[in-house]
Design an enzyme around this catalytic site. Structure first.
Site, short mmCIF file in Angstrom:
data_model
loop_
_atom_site.label_atom_id
_atom_site.label_comp_id
_atom_site.label_asym_id
_atom_site.label_seq_id
_atom_site.Cartn_x
_atom_site.Cartn_y
_atom_site.Cartn_z
CB CYS A 127 39.88 31.11 121.95
SG CYS A 127 40.58 29.65 121.15
CB CYS A 144 35.19 23.51 120.77
SG CYS A 144 35.84 24.61 119.46
#
Lengths: 262, 219, 219, 262
Positions: free
Chosen positions: A199, A81
C-alpha cells in the site's frame, strides 16, 4: 559514477487526496541517488475512505489528474494508488496505464506513465520472486482482491496479513511496530520476497532494510517498488542504499558479475 | 528487405478523424440519430504544441472495426459559415461547384437495400434528412451532411469486385498516369491510350479472362 | 417501425473519397509506395451538373474491405499551394495552427508493430518519408502527407476496447453534450460534470464493473 | 390509347462499328408503337471481325462509348453487341450492365442501361420459354460459347445452327432464305421459343412474324428482344404488330384477361 554529470528528472505523482506517504517516501528514496536529481509534482484524486464506491469514483478522476500533471511536463508520472487499480478488476493496471499513455500521446506529451500496482509487479519480477508474502492495511474484502490480483499475475501468495484499517488518514499513522509484528507472524517457508507494505499510504520505508536483515529475505514495499520503476523509466541505474536489495539490484548484479557467478 | 516486403498489410480504416465545433449536434447525429455507439474518448491538453487548447477526441463505432472520430477544442472559434460553401474545416468561395465540394466525403457500407432504407428512415426523421438518393439499378446511395457540414454517404453493397475489373482498372490507371504527365490531359487521350495498352497486352488479358471464365464454370 | 429499428447496421467504411490534382503522384504514393492495389475505376462525365468536367474516380484497396478513392477532374486547376497551409481541398491562411490542420486525417489500421515498421520502411524509401512517429508505450502511429497534402496515419492495434471503457466514454460524452450547451465550456467544467454523473450513476456503474471482472475471471 | 398524349423517348445505341442492323431494325420496330415516339442516338465500338481478340478490345471501348452516348441524355441505352458479352464469360451481361450503371450514376446520368444479351434473356423469360432453339451467324467456337451462356442462365438449348460467317460486314448480308432454311431444319420437338437471329447484326426482322406463323411457336430475334427490353425500361406498353408474339405480349395478356382465361 562521480564523473558523470548529474541528470535532472521531473517526477509527476498522482495520489489519493488523503495520501501523504507517497510524497514523503519517494523523495526520501530517490534523494539518495548519486547520479540524478529529481523534482516532484503532485496532483490529487478525492478519496478518504477505501471503499469500492470511493475507489470507482476516484478512478474516474484520472483524466483530470493526468491533464493537470502533464501540464508540468514530467518525465514520468506515477499513478499512485495501488488498491484503487487492483480492486477494480484483474489486469486493471495495464488497462489504465494504456489509457493514460494514450491520453498523453494524443496531447503530444512524452511523459511515461507507471502505476504503483504495475510497479509492484515489475519489482517482484525483477527480484525473480515467485512465492511471496504480504502485509496490507486494508479491510479483508479488499485485501482478498489484492491477493487474487497478484495470483492472477502469476505469483503464489503464500501468506498475508490485513491490518483492517479502513480510514485512509489512519493508515498513514499505523505504528511501525504493528507492521513489523504482522511481518514477523507470516509463514515465510519457501517465500522469495516479502512485501512489507502492499500500500502506498502505509509507512514502511524505515522498516524495509531492517526487516530484510532480520527476516533474511528480500523485502520491498509499494514505495520502493515505485522508486524502482521510476528509475527504470528514466533509464537510471538502480543503486540506492538502505532500502532493501531491490533498490541495490544493479550494484548486486555488478558485484555478481565481478565474482564470476551468474 | 523483410519478409513483409511485398505484402498488403493494412486492415482498413482505424478511424476517419474530423474537427467539430458542435459536439452536441455531432453526438445527436451520430449516436442519437444514426445509432453509432460512442466507444472511446480521450480528454487531453496540447502538451506538444504551444497555445494548444484543451480538447476531447471521441470515437463512434461505424462497424467492421472502423471508427469515426472527432476533435473538439475548448474555446476555439469555428469558421464563419454565413459566407461561401463547404464544411467547418474546409471553406470555399461562393460559387464553388457543388460537385467539387462534395468530392471529399466518407461513404459507409451497408449490406442491403433494406438496411440502406433503415438509415434513410432514421435520417429523414431527424434534423438531417437525406439530401440526395442515387438509385440507379444496381447502385444505391444516400447522402446527407452531418452537423459539421461533412458529407456522409451510405452505400449498399455492389457486386464484389472481380479480377477482370481489377485488370481493367489497372489498365485505366496506367493510361491515366501516362496521360497526365503530358500537357493537356483529356478523357479522350486517356481512353485512346488505354485502348493502345489493351492491344499491347491483349494476349495476356485474354488468358486471364479465360481463366476467370473457367473458374466460374468450375464453381 | 421496422425490425431493423434498433440495430447497428453499418459495416464500416466503403470508401473515403478525396479530390486529386496529381493522379500520377497519387498512384505513385498509394500503389507503388504503399502497395495498395488499384481495384476499381470509373470514367465518367458530369451529366447531372452544368460545366462538370470529365472525370475519373479510382479506388485503392486498403484492406478489411475498405477503400480509399480519388476523383481526378480533367482540366480543373488546383489551388495555389504556395500560400498558406492545408491540402489541395482545404486551404488555410498562413499561420493556422498545425494541430488544427492535422485534425482532419485518415488513420489506417495495422495489426502489429512489425507491420507498422514495414510501412515506415516503404515511406522512408519514397518521396513521402514519415514526418512524425508517435511511439508512446502502448500506442504507435506514423504520419505522413500524401501527394495531395492529405494526412495519412498508420496506427497499430491498441488493446481491444472494453465495456468499461465504453461506459466511461459514454459518461464523458453525456457530460460534454451538457457542458457545451452552456456558455464558455471548458475541460474543467466537463470533468466536474462527469464526476457528478459518476456519483449519480455510481451504483449501476459498479455493478457493470463487477460483472466485467467476473467475466474476466470466468475466462 | 389514342386519347393518351404521345410520349417521347431518347434511345441510345452502342453498337459495333461494322453493325448496320441494330440501327435499322430497332427504329423499324419501335416506329410502329402507337403511344410513343422515339429518337435514336448511336455511338460505335471498333470491330470488324468477330474474333475473341477483337471482342475483348471492343469491350474495352465501352467506357468511352458510354461517355459519348450519355452526353446525348438518353432515357435508355442499349449496349448492342450480344456475342461480345456472351463470349467474354458467363453472366457477363450482368457485370457489364452493373459497371455501366455505376458509370452513369457516378456522372449523375439518369439513363438506364440494357444490353442485347440481357434483353434476350429478359424476353425469353417474359415468354415463359424454357426449352429453346437458336439460329446464329457465328463460327462454331463462338456459337458454342453462346449456347453455354444460355444454358448457364437456365435455358435448355434443344437445337441450334451456326451459319459460320466470321466477317461482320458479311453477316449483315446473310440472305433471308438461309436463315429461314436453318430455322426450318431445327428439331423443334417440345421447344417453347425459337430465336431466329441470336445476333444483332444478322437481319431477321421480316422473318419473325412469318416464321412464327409457319412454324407454330413464338419466334423472336435479338432485335425484337432489344425492342421489348427498351419498352419495359421506358415503362411503355408492349403492343407492336407484325413482329412476333413477344412484342404483342401486353395485348395478348389483355385479350386473355377479357376471355377469362389465365
Amino acid at each position: 559514477m562521480s564523473a558523470v554529470a548529474v541528470s535532472r528528472h521531473r517526477i509527476g505523482l498522482v495520489v489519493p487526496s488523503s495520501n501523504v506517504t507517497v510524497e514523503t517516501e519517494i523523495p526520501q528514496i530517490l534523494g539518495r541517488h548519486t547520479a540524478a536529481r529529481f523534482s516532484y509534482h503532485s496532483t490529487r484524486m478525492r478519496m478518504s475512505k477505501v471503499s469500492p464506491e470511493q475507489l470507482a469514483a476516484m478512478n474516474a478522476q484520472r483524466e483530470r489528474c493526468i491533464i493537470e500533471i502533464a501540464d508540468a511536463g514530467p518525465d514520468v508520472i506515477l499513478y499512485g494508488c495501488l488498491v484503487a487499480l487492483m480492486s477494480a478488476g484483474l489486469a486493471e493496471h495495464r488497462r489504465v496505464e494504456g489509457l493514460v499513455a494514450e491520453q498523453l500521446a494524443t496531447g503530444g506529451s512524452a511523459a511515461k506513465v507507471r502505476s504503483s500496482a504495475g510497479a509492484l509487479l515489475e519489482a517482484l519480477r525483477a527480484l525473480g520472486a515467485q512465492r511471496i508474502a504480504l502485509v496490507m492495511p486494508y479491510a479483508r474484502p479488499l485485501a482478498e482482491r489484492v491477493v487474487a490480483y497478484l495470483e492472477h499475475e502469476g505469483f503464489d501468495v503464500h501468506d498475508w496479513r490485513a491490518l483492517e484499517v479502513e480510514d485512509n488518514h489512519a493508515v498513514a499513522r499505523i505504528p511501525a511496530a504493528d507492521v513489523m509484528g504482522a511481518a514477523r507472524s507470516l509463514d515465510r517457508e519457501g517465500v522469495d520476497a516479502l512485501v512489507i507494505s502492499c500500500c502506498v499510504q502505509m509507512p514502511s520505508l524505515d522498516l524495509v532494510e531492517t526487516a530484510e536483515q532480520e527476516l533474511g529475505l528480500p523485502v520491498l514495499s509499494a514505495a520502493t517498488a515505485g522508486a524502482y520503476s521510476i528509475l527504470r523509466a528514466c533509464g537510471l541505474p538502480v543503486d540506492i542504499p538502505y532500502a532493501g536489495s531491490l533498490l541495490r539490484i544493479d550494484a548486486l548484479h555488478h558485484a555478481e558479475l565481478r565474482s564470476g557467478s551468474q | 528487405m523483410t519478409s513483409l516486403h511485398d505484402e498488403h498489410l493494412v486492415a482498413g480504416v482505424d478511424h476517419a478523424a474530423f474537427p467539430t465545433f458542435d459536439p452536441a449536434g455531432t453526438v445527436r447525429f451520430y449516436r442519437d440519430t444514426l445509432g453509432f455507439p460512442v466507444v472511446h474518448s480521450i480528454c487531453a491538453a496540447g502538451w506538444g504544441a504551444k497555445d494548444h487548447p484543451d480538447f476531447i477526441h471521441f470515437f463512434f463505432d461505424i462497424g467492421n472495426e472502423d471508427r469515426i472520430a472527432f476533435f473538439y477544442y475548448f474555446g476555439l472559434e469555428g469558421p464563419d459559415l454565413t459566407q461561401g460553401a463547404g464544411d467547418v474545416y474546409a471553406r470555399f468561395p461562393e460559387g464553388t461547384a457543388d460537385w467539387f465540394v462534395r468530392s471529399r466525403h466518407l461513404a459507409l457500407h451497408v449490406a442491403s437495400s433494406e438496411e440502406l432504407m433503415e438509415y434513410r428512415r432514421r435520417l429523414d426523421a431527424s434534423d438531417w434528412p437525406v439530401e440526395m438518393q442515387i438509385q440507379h439499378e444496381t447502385i444505391e446511395s444516400i447522402y446527407t451532411h452531418d452537423p459539421n457540414g461533412y458529407m456522409i454517404e451510405f452505400t449498399r453493397a455492389l457486386r464484389p469486385v472481380e479480377p477482370q475489373e481489377d485488370l481493367d482498372a489497372n489498365l485505366t490507371i496506367d493510361a491515366l498516369v501516362e496521360v497526365v504527365q503530358q500537357p493537356h490531359p483529356t478523357m479522350d487521350k486517356l481512353l485512346v491510350r488505354k485502348a493502345e495498352l489493351i492491344v499491347q497486352r491483349a494476349e495476356k488479358w485474354q488468358e486471364a479472362q479465360q481463366a476467370a471464365v473457367s473458374d466460374e464454370v468450375r464453381r
